[in-house]
Design a protein around this motif. Structure first.
Motif, PDB file in Angstrom:
ATOM      1  N   TRP A 162       0.832  -1.210   0.000  1.00 16.98           N
ATOM      2  CA  TRP A 162       0.000   0.000   0.000  1.00 16.98           C
ATOM      3  C   TRP A 162       0.865   1.258   0.000  1.00 16.98           C
ATOM      4  O   TRP A 162       0.582   2.231  -0.706  1.00 16.98           O
ATOM      5  N   LEU A 163       1.931   1.246   0.796  1.00 22.19           N
ATOM      6  CA  LEU A 163       2.803   2.415   0.873  1.00 22.19           C
ATOM      7  C   LEU A 163       3.763   2.518  -0.301  1.00 22.19           C
ATOM      8  O   LEU A 163       4.188   3.617  -0.666  1.00 22.19           O
ATOM      9  N   SER A 164       4.133   1.384  -0.884  1.00 20.22           N
ATOM     10  CA  SER A 164       5.197   1.403  -1.888  1.00 20.22           C
ATOM     11  C   SER A 164       4.700   1.581  -3.316  1.00 20.22           C
ATOM     12  O   SER A 164       5.490   1.938  -4.189  1.00 20.22           O
ATOM     13  N   PHE A 165       3.401   1.358  -3.574  1.00 23.36           N
ATOM     14  CA  PHE A 165       2.963   1.422  -4.969  1.00 23.36           C
ATOM     15  C   PHE A 165       2.901   2.856  -5.481  1.00 23.36           C
ATOM     16  O   PHE A 165       3.129   3.117  -6.664  1.00 23.36           O
ATOM     17  N   PHE A 166       2.621   3.822  -4.591  1.00 24.46           N
ATOM     18  CA  PHE A 166       2.420   5.194  -5.052  1.00 24.46           C
ATOM     19  C   PHE A 166       3.683   5.813  -5.655  1.00 24.46           C
ATOM     20  O   PHE A 166       3.609   6.445  -6.721  1.00 24.46           O
ATOM     21  N   PRO A 167       4.856   5.696  -5.014  1.00 26.11           N
ATOM     22  CA  PRO A 167       6.059   6.246  -5.669  1.00 26.11           C
ATOM     23  C   PRO A 167       6.320   5.636  -7.042  1.00 26.11           C
ATOM     24  O   PRO A 167       6.779   6.329  -7.959  1.00 26.11           O
ATOM     25  N   VAL A 168       6.019   4.343  -7.190  1.00 31.05           N
ATOM     26  CA  VAL A 168       6.232   3.693  -8.485  1.00 31.05           C
ATOM     27  C   VAL A 168       5.268   4.246  -9.522  1.00 31.05           C
ATOM     28  O   VAL A 168       5.648   4.504 -10.672  1.00 31.05           O
ATOM     29  N   VAL A 169       4.014   4.453  -9.136  1.00 27.28           N
ATOM     30  CA  VAL A 169       3.031   5.018 -10.066  1.00 27.28           C
ATOM     31  C   VAL A 169       3.478   6.390 -10.550  1.00 27.28           C
ATOM     32  O   VAL A 169       3.539   6.657 -11.761  1.00 27.28           O
ATOM     33  N   VAL A 170       3.804   7.251  -9.625  1.00 29.19           N
ATOM     34  CA  VAL A 170       4.172   8.627  -9.977  1.00 29.19           C
ATOM     35  C   VAL A 170       5.447   8.649 -10.818  1.00 29.19           C
ATOM     36  O   VAL A 170       5.527   9.339 -11.845  1.00 29.19           O
ATOM     37  N   GLY A 171       6.457   7.881 -10.397  1.00 28.73           N
ATOM     38  CA  GLY A 171       7.709   7.871 -11.138  1.00 28.73           C
ATOM     39  C   GLY A 171       7.569   7.312 -12.533  1.00 28.73           C
ATOM     40  O   GLY A 171       8.120   7.860 -13.499  1.00 28.73           O
ATOM     41  N   MET A 172       6.812   6.220 -12.657  1.00 27.02           N
ATOM     42  CA  MET A 172       6.678   5.595 -13.978  1.00 27.02           C
ATOM     43  C   MET A 172       5.798   6.414 -14.906  1.00 27.02           C
ATOM     44  O   MET A 172       6.040   6.455 -16.117  1.00 27.02           O
ATOM     45  N   VAL A 173       4.772   7.064 -14.385  1.00 26.69           N
ATOM     46  CA  VAL A 173       3.961   7.936 -15.238  1.00 26.69           C
ATOM     47  C   VAL A 173       4.835   9.051 -15.812  1.00 26.69           C
ATOM     48  O   VAL A 173       4.784   9.359 -17.004  1.00 26.69           O
ATOM     49  N   LYS A 174       5.654   9.636 -14.941  1.00 25.85           N
ATOM     50  CA  LYS A 174       6.567  10.688 -15.409  1.00 25.85           C
ATOM     51  C   LYS A 174       7.576  10.126 -16.396  1.00 25.85           C
ATOM     52  O   LYS A 174       7.884  10.759 -17.418  1.00 25.85           O
ATOM     53  N   GLY A 175       8.092   8.933 -16.105  1.00 26.72           N
ATOM     54  CA  GLY A 175       9.087   8.339 -16.987  1.00 26.72           C
ATOM     55  C   GLY A 175       8.530   7.926 -18.336  1.00 26.72           C
ATOM     56  O   GLY A 175       9.170   8.136 -19.378  1.00 26.72           O
ATOM     57  N   LEU A 176       7.338   7.343 -18.348  1.00 25.81           N
ATOM     58  CA  LEU A 176       6.732   6.915 -19.622  1.00 25.81           C
ATOM     59  C   LEU A 176       6.344   8.105 -20.496  1.00 25.81           C
ATOM     60  O   LEU A 176       6.199   7.955 -21.705  1.00 25.81           O
ATOM     61  N   ARG A 177       6.173   9.251 -19.863  1.00 25.13           N
ATOM     62  CA  ARG A 177       5.859  10.459 -20.622  1.00 25.13           C
ATOM     63  C   ARG A 177       7.101  11.302 -20.893  1.00 25.13           C
ATOM     64  O   ARG A 177       6.996  12.427 -21.389  1.00 25.13           O
ATOM     65  N   ALA A 178       8.271  10.761 -20.574  1.00 31.33           N
ATOM     66  CA  ALA A 178       9.514  11.507 -20.713  1.00 31.33           C
ATOM     67  C   ALA A 178       9.971  11.732 -22.159  1.00 31.33           C
ATOM     68  O   ALA A 178      10.640  12.730 -22.429  1.00 31.33           O
ATOM     69  N   PRO A 179       9.674  10.813 -23.117  1.00 30.64           N
ATOM     70  CA  PRO A 179      10.160  11.041 -24.485  1.00 30.64           C
ATOM     71  C   PRO A 179       9.709  12.381 -25.056  1.00 30.64           C
ATOM     72  O   PRO A 179       8.580  12.829 -24.817  1.00 30.64           O
ATOM     73  N   GLU A 180      10.598  13.010 -25.811  1.00 28.66           N
ATOM     74  CA  GLU A 180      10.299  14.303 -26.415  1.00 28.66           C
ATOM     75  C   GLU A 180       9.306  14.134 -27.564  1.00 28.66           C
ATOM     76  O   GLU A 180       9.244  13.074 -28.193  1.00 28.66           O
ATOM     77  N   PRO A 181       8.515  15.180 -27.858  1.00 31.32           N
ATOM     78  CA  PRO A 181       7.593  15.093 -29.002  1.00 31.32           C
ATOM     79  C   PRO A 181       8.294  14.734 -30.305  1.00 31.32           C
ATOM     80  O   PRO A 181       7.726  14.029 -31.148  1.00 31.32           O
ATOM     81  N   MET A 182       9.543  15.207 -30.481  1.00 31.70           N
ATOM     82  CA  MET A 182      10.280  14.882 -31.698  1.00 31.70           C
ATOM     83  C   MET A 182      10.521  13.377 -31.804  1.00 31.70           C
ATOM     84  O   MET A 182      10.437  12.792 -32.896  1.00 31.70           O
ATOM     85  N   GLN A 183      10.818  12.740 -30.660  1.00 26.46           N
ATOM     86  CA  GLN A 183      11.035  11.296 -30.669  1.00 26.46           C
ATOM     87  C   GLN A 183       9.749  10.548 -30.987  1.00 26.46           C
ATOM     88  O   GLN A 183       9.761   9.550 -31.733  1.00 26.46           O
ATOM     89  N   LEU A 184       8.640  11.018 -30.441  1.00 30.72           N
ATOM     90  CA  LEU A 184       7.350  10.392 -30.740  1.00 30.72           C
ATOM     91  C   LEU A 184       6.997  10.566 -32.216  1.00 30.72           C
ATOM     92  O   LEU A 184       6.481   9.632 -32.858  1.00 30.72           O
ATOM     93  N   ASP A 185       7.282  11.731 -32.759  1.00 29.03           N
ATOM     94  CA  ASP A 185       7.008  11.965 -34.180  1.00 29.03           C
ATOM     95  C   ASP A 185       7.882  11.078 -35.050  1.00 29.03           C
ATOM     96  O   ASP A 185       7.432  10.569 -36.090  1.00 29.03           O
ATOM     97  N   GLN A 186       9.124  10.867 -34.634  1.00 29.18           N
ATOM     98  CA  GLN A 186      10.018   9.999 -35.400  1.00 29.18           C
ATOM     99  C   GLN A 186       9.487   8.564 -35.438  1.00 29.18           C
ATOM    100  O   GLN A 186       9.502   7.916 -36.482  1.00 29.18           O
ATOM    101  N   MET A 187       9.005   8.089 -34.276  1.00 31.36           N
ATOM    102  CA  MET A 187       8.426   6.744 -34.239  1.00 31.36           C
ATOM    103  C   MET A 187       7.175   6.661 -35.116  1.00 31.36           C
ATOM    104  O   MET A 187       6.918   5.628 -35.760  1.00 31.36           O
ATOM    105  N   ALA A 188       6.419   7.755 -35.160  1.00 28.93           N
ATOM    106  CA  ALA A 188       5.215   7.767 -35.997  1.00 28.93           C
ATOM    107  C   ALA A 188       5.568   7.707 -37.476  1.00 28.93           C
ATOM    108  O   ALA A 188       4.866   7.055 -38.268  1.00 28.93           O
ATOM    109  N   THR A 189       6.662   8.359 -37.882  1.00 31.74           N
ATOM    110  CA  THR A 189       7.079   8.315 -39.289  1.00 31.74           C
ATOM    111  C   THR A 189       7.524   6.916 -39.690  1.00 31.74           C
ATOM    112  O   THR A 189       7.475   6.559 -40.875  1.00 31.74           O
ATOM    113  N   TRP A 190       7.965   6.122 -38.712  1.00 32.53           N
ATOM    114  CA  TRP A 190       8.350   4.741 -38.985  1.00 32.53           C
ATOM    115  C   TRP A 190       7.155   3.789 -38.895  1.00 32.53           C
ATOM    116  O   TRP A 190       7.322   2.577 -38.979  1.00 32.53           O
ATOM    117  N   ASN A 191       5.983   4.393 -38.686  1.00 30.73           N
ATOM    118  CA  ASN A 191       4.752   3.603 -38.589  1.00 30.73           C
ATOM    119  C   ASN A 191       4.826   2.584 -37.448  1.00 30.73           C
ATOM    120  O   ASN A 191       4.381   1.429 -37.583  1.00 30.73           O
TER     121      ASN A 191
END
Length: 287
Positions: A162-191
């Motif tokens: 109960w105490l340990s899941f929250f730091p993981v949620v917050v950290g991973m949400v921030k981490g999974l959203r860390a890629p720059e828009p340019m990187q996401l656009d590059q992946m989109a161009t590669w389909n």
């Protein structure tokens, strides 16, 4: 050596302050005893007595060290008087709770990042869950699980999770959203598919965030385990040592258990840090 000296200086300052606080807090007992017996004491006499009291308000560092030696080195590890045995009980529940919290946190983070509905609905509840004092929820969890025949390690692991899941949620949400828009656009161009975007970009980018949150989570899991041992009337674990010490006024025992818990927490965080260096090194990242 230059990295060790600052640490040693801080440790030395803490020990000096600890001795000073012990002499000050324990002196009243010494003065009261001397007044009853009609004795006059010098400052040296007072300080010497405050360092050897059987049940001091604040044990001196050497008293805690002697208790640790007696319960860790001089006692058989399998004995219920050994802090190693109690530490192993607490460590087992902490590891189980840390695993539960990490898996739950990872799954929730992935869902929050990929689903706007979960982002708007689950994340506020995750935040709200951490506003409930663990001392209030721990007895309820233990009572509910005991009523359905679940006891032993699992209730403590649930509280730790109960105490340990929250730091993981917050950290991973921030981490999974860390890629720059340019990187996401590059992946989109590669389909790239959604799965490829996750495994090839989002997950690798989130690794530094993940390990940072895991260090917090493993320490929180240990706190949750110790708190879970208190209302259960447990006879094993570091929480049980704290509880029994408070019952009988054994402050030296309490402080020895606290130091053991601190050492255990430091070891767990160091283990996560070592894993971080290994994983990020394999991925070509430097920390």
């Amino acid at each position: 050596m230059r990295h060790v000296l600052p640490v040693l200086a801080v440790v030395a300052a803490i020990i000096v302050a600890w001795y000073g606080a012990a002499a000050w807090m324990n002196s009243q007992w010494t003065l009261d005893q001397a007044a009853r017996e009609g004795r006059e004491l010098t400052i040296v006499d007072i300080v010497n007595d405050t360092m050897v009291q059987e049940r001091p308000k604040l044990p001196a560092p050497h008293q805690v060290g002697a208790e640790l030696w007696k319960t860790v080195v001089a006692t058989r590890p399998g004995s219920k008087r050994s802090l190693l045995w109690h530490g192993w009980v607490t460590l087992s529940a902490t590891a189980a709770g840390f695993g539960i919290g990490t898996v739950a946190g990872l799954l929730l983070a992935v869902g929050i990042v990929h689903s706007r509905a979960m982002d708007l609905s689950v994340m506020p509840w995750a935040v709200a869950s951490q506003t409930i004092p663990v001392l209030a929820i721990a007895p309820m969890v233990i009572v509910v699980l005991n009523s359905v025949g679940v006891s032993g390690l699992l209730p403590k692991a649930v509280i730790a999770g109960w105490l340990s899941f929250f730091p993981v949620v917050v950290g991973m949400v921030k981490g999974l959203r860390a890629p720059e828009p340019m990187q996401l656009d590059q992946m989109a161009t590669w389909n790239a598919s959604r799965g490829q975007l996750f495994w090839k970009l989002r997950l690798p980018a989130s690794m530094p965030w993940l390990f940072a949150s895991l260090k917090v989570a493993v320490a929180a899991a240990l706190v949750g385990t110790i708190v879970g041992e208190l209302p259960a009337g447990a006879t094993s674990g570091l929480g049980a040592r704290l509880l029994s010490g408070s019952y009988y006024g054994q402050t030296v025992q309490i402080w020895a258990a606290l130091v053991a818990a601190a050492v255990l927490a430091a070891g767990l965080v160091a283990l996560v840090a070592a894993t971080e260096r290994l994983v990020l090194g394999r991925m070509g990242m430097r920390r």
